[in-house]
Scaffold this motif. Structure first.
Motif, PDB file in Angstrom:
ATOM      1  N   ARG A  50       0.809  -1.216   0.000  1.00  0.00           N
ATOM      2  CA  ARG A  50       0.000   0.000   0.000  1.00  0.00           C
ATOM      3  C   ARG A  50       0.842   1.266   0.000  1.00  0.00           C
ATOM      4  O   ARG A  50       0.458   2.268  -0.616  1.00  0.00           O
ATOM      5  N   PHE A  51       1.970   1.245   0.693  1.00  0.00           N
ATOM      6  CA  PHE A  51       2.725   2.480   0.895  1.00  0.00           C
ATOM      7  C   PHE A  51       4.113   2.476   0.266  1.00  0.00           C
ATOM      8  O   PHE A  51       4.808   3.490   0.326  1.00  0.00           O
ATOM      9  N   GLY A  52       4.526   1.344  -0.300  1.00  0.00           N
ATOM     10  CA  GLY A  52       5.856   1.265  -0.871  1.00  0.00           C
ATOM     11  C   GLY A  52       5.924   1.795  -2.292  1.00  0.00           C
ATOM     12  O   GLY A  52       4.907   1.960  -2.979  1.00  0.00           O
ATOM     13  N   GLY A  53       7.152   2.064  -2.729  1.00  0.00           N
ATOM     14  CA  GLY A  53       7.382   2.431  -4.112  1.00  0.00           C
ATOM     15  C   GLY A  53       7.439   1.197  -4.995  1.00  0.00           C
ATOM     16  O   GLY A  53       7.550   0.063  -4.510  1.00  0.00           O
ATOM     17  N   GLU A  54       7.401   1.399  -6.298  1.00  0.00           N
ATOM     18  CA  GLU A  54       7.361   0.261  -7.217  1.00  0.00           C
ATOM     19  C   GLU A  54       8.593  -0.623  -7.078  1.00  0.00           C
ATOM     20  O   GLU A  54       8.483  -1.859  -7.092  1.00  0.00           O
ATOM     21  N   GLU A  55       9.760  -0.033  -6.929  1.00  0.00           N
ATOM     22  CA  GLU A  55      10.965  -0.846  -6.771  1.00  0.00           C
ATOM     23  C   GLU A  55      10.929  -1.645  -5.479  1.00  0.00           C
ATOM     24  O   GLU A  55      11.372  -2.808  -5.436  1.00  0.00           O
TER      25      GLU A  55
ATOM     26  N   LEU B 185       9.291   4.141   3.232  1.00  0.00           N
ATOM     27  CA  LEU B 185       8.071   3.943   2.456  1.00  0.00           C
ATOM     28  C   LEU B 185       7.587   5.315   1.993  1.00  0.00           C
ATOM     29  O   LEU B 185       7.245   6.164   2.829  1.00  0.00           O
ATOM     30  N   PRO B 186       7.499   5.559   0.708  1.00  0.00           N
ATOM     31  CA  PRO B 186       7.296   6.932   0.232  1.00  0.00           C
ATOM     32  C   PRO B 186       5.865   7.439   0.278  1.00  0.00           C
ATOM     33  O   PRO B 186       5.640   8.643   0.208  1.00  0.00           O
ATOM     34  N   GLU B 187       4.887   6.538   0.412  1.00  0.00           N
ATOM     35  CA  GLU B 187       3.505   6.948   0.172  1.00  0.00           C
ATOM     36  C   GLU B 187       2.702   7.275   1.427  1.00  0.00           C
ATOM     37  O   GLU B 187       1.472   7.412   1.343  1.00  0.00           O
ATOM     38  N   VAL B 188       3.353   7.402   2.571  1.00  0.00           N
ATOM     39  CA  VAL B 188       2.582   7.733   3.768  1.00  0.00           C
ATOM     40  C   VAL B 188       3.472   8.404   4.797  1.00  0.00           C
ATOM     41  O   VAL B 188       4.655   8.098   4.917  1.00  0.00           O
ATOM     42  N   THR B 189       2.877   9.358   5.511  1.00  0.00           N
ATOM     43  CA  THR B 189       3.499   9.997   6.666  1.00  0.00           C
ATOM     44  C   THR B 189       2.461  10.075   7.768  1.00  0.00           C
ATOM     45  O   THR B 189       1.299  10.398   7.511  1.00  0.00           O
ATOM     46  N   GLY B 190       2.875   9.761   8.998  1.00  0.00           N
ATOM     47  CA  GLY B 190       1.963   9.830  10.131  1.00  0.00           C
ATOM     48  C   GLY B 190       1.420   8.473  10.529  1.00  0.00           C
ATOM     49  O   GLY B 190       1.707   7.443   9.900  1.00  0.00           O
ATOM     50  N   LEU B 191       0.595   8.473  11.574  1.00  0.00           N
ATOM     51  CA  LEU B 191       0.054   7.223  12.114  1.00  0.00           C
ATOM     52  C   LEU B 191      -0.942   6.545  11.183  1.00  0.00           C
ATOM     53  O   LEU B 191      -1.268   5.374  11.385  1.00  0.00           O
ATOM     54  N   ARG B 192      -1.439   7.266  10.189  1.00  0.00           N
ATOM     55  CA  ARG B 192      -2.363   6.639   9.247  1.00  0.00           C
ATOM     56  C   ARG B 192      -1.753   5.389   8.633  1.00  0.00           C
ATOM     57  O   ARG B 192      -2.455   4.406   8.354  1.00  0.00           O
ATOM     58  N   GLY B 193      -0.437   5.379   8.435  1.00  0.00           N
ATOM     59  CA  GLY B 193       0.228   4.231   7.847  1.00  0.00           C
ATOM     60  C   GLY B 193       0.115   2.982   8.694  1.00  0.00           C
ATOM     61  O   GLY B 193      -0.522   2.002   8.292  1.00  0.00           O
ATOM     62  N   PRO B 194       0.724   2.983   9.881  1.00  0.00           N
ATOM     63  CA  PRO B 194       0.653   1.759  10.687  1.00  0.00           C
ATOM     64  C   PRO B 194      -0.753   1.406  11.125  1.00  0.00           C
ATOM     65  O   PRO B 194      -1.089   0.222  11.229  1.00  0.00           O
TER      66      PRO B 194
END
Length: 396
Positions: free
Chosen positions: A118-123, A238-247
């Protein structure tokens, strides 16, 4: 006058006819996981539990990857792309064997792989997900800390920029799969907020000592994560999220699996109680012929199958893209509490035999004490629902 069709015979194993809600593909997934658990876990798990170990975990992970159970509800990158209901059915069957086995799969798929997907880059996705889906690489998820469990916003683990690198320092606690993982998803404070990092476990400064002396989840690898000046390249974040929303979104996905899994532990204990009640004789007849025993079995069956119906309903909502985190809290709160009560009642039917590892009941009951606490305590889920019901925040 048109006569009504004759209803099917009553099935004690499925008293509400819940199987009628399942598609052939759902039943095939359930049966595949059930057969695997019957062959590879059930003959050995009591011994594993007694010894406090999970031998051959890497081989088990590869086998689970082989049947598509790792990251099974994710799309692409070698993942099975199964429905939420199918994933839930798999969790139920795995936890009917042991909560530790379901935890292995949940942490791998719903926490570590889900975070990358969900939050990682393609590589990052291409580098990690196919190997994790195959069970070639085991992952873990580092959020909880020794002093910060229900309050992850105040975590002490931090990541600092040094040139083009990140340097991580901190501790994580009660981490499933930690000592056998090849990659750890670690959440840390940064100057920009909480970020997730992909930490190869062979990185200098990283260690994962196993936690011993557990009386619950004994057939499971549980570790501390220690990060002492762990240096990572810029692309480890992980480039696609910042903050507690991620975990927290990862936890919501994993909690959904627990809603189903807890009913697996409950089903195993209930079935043991039914079989025991039909064969154990006292005062000249099976104890299942006494009213008090039948009342216990009836109440257990009601809560068990209500819980499975609730899990199924939440699964259909997830498949439709309509499942809310508050609804997952509803399911986890109800189903784990009821599962523990079912196990405890089953223990009373088995009497002294209920504490023996010859039967699964006490093993499930003690495992569920951990399941009750991890990924959101009872109190936290009560407050999530309380806030949703009133609009008032009682967390602080």
């Amino acid at each position: 006058m048109v006569s009504s069709p004759k209803p099917p015979a009553f099935d004690p194993a499925d008293p509400l006819g819940i199987d009628d809600l399942l598609e052939p593909e759902d039943l095939a997934v359930r049966d595949t996981v059930r057969d695997w658990a019957a062959d590879r876990v059930l003959p050995y798990v009591a011994d594993w539990y007694e010894k406090g170990e999970l031998p051959g975990i890497r081989e088990l992970a590869r086998e689970l990857g082989g049947i598509g159970a790792l990251g099974m509800s994710l799309q692409g990158y070698g993942c099975a792309g199964a429905s939420a209901v199918q994933y839930g059915l798999a969790c139920l069957e795995l936890e009917a064997a042991d909560s530790g086995i379901r935890s292995l799969v949940s942490v791998q798929g719903s926490l570590a792989m889900y975070a990358v997907h969900r939050f990682g880059g393609e590589e990052q996705k291409r580098a990690w997900l196919p190997r994790m889906a195959a069970g070639e690489v085991i992952g873990c998820f580092g959020l909880t800390e020794p002093d910060h469990g229900s309050d992850p916003a105040n975590m002490r683990t931090h990541a600092k920029r040094e040139g083009g690198d990140w340097v991580l320092n901190g501790r994580k606690m009660w981490i499933t799969n930690g000592s056998v993982a090849g990659v750890a998803v670690v959440w840390a404070q940064t100057d920009d907020g909480i970020r997730g990092f992909l930490v190869p476990t062979d990185s200098p400064g990283f260690s994962a000592p196993e936690i011993k002396h557990k009386w619950s989840l004994r057939a499971s690898v549980t570790s501390e994560l220690v990060l002492d000046d762990v240096r990572l390249p810029a692309d480890a974040v992980l480039p696609e999220v910042t903050g507690l929303r991620g975990p927290l979104s990862c936890l919501s996905h994993a909690r959904y699996g627990i809603v189903w899994g807890a009913m697996g532990a409950a089903r195993s204990s209930f079935e043991s109680a039914v079989q025991y009640a039909k064969t154990r004789e006292q005062f000249g007849r099976p104890i299942g012929a006494f009213q008090l025993t039948q009342a216990k079995l009836a109440d257990m069956a009601v809560e068990l199958h209500k819980g499975i119906l609730l899990a199924h309903h939440l699964g259909r909502r997830m498949d439709a893209g309509r499942l809310r985190p508050e609804q997952v809290s509803f399911g986890k709160l109800n189903n784990v509490r009821e599962a523990i009560d079912i196990c405890r009642t089953a223990r009373t039917i088995l009497g002294a035999n209920g504490i023996s590892l010859e039967y699964p009941v006490m093993r499930h009951a003690t495992n569920l004490e951990s399941v009750l606490t991890y990924e959101g305590t009872v109190e936290m889920h009560q407050l999530v629902l309380g806030k949703a019901l009133t609009g008032l925040d009682a967390f602080r």
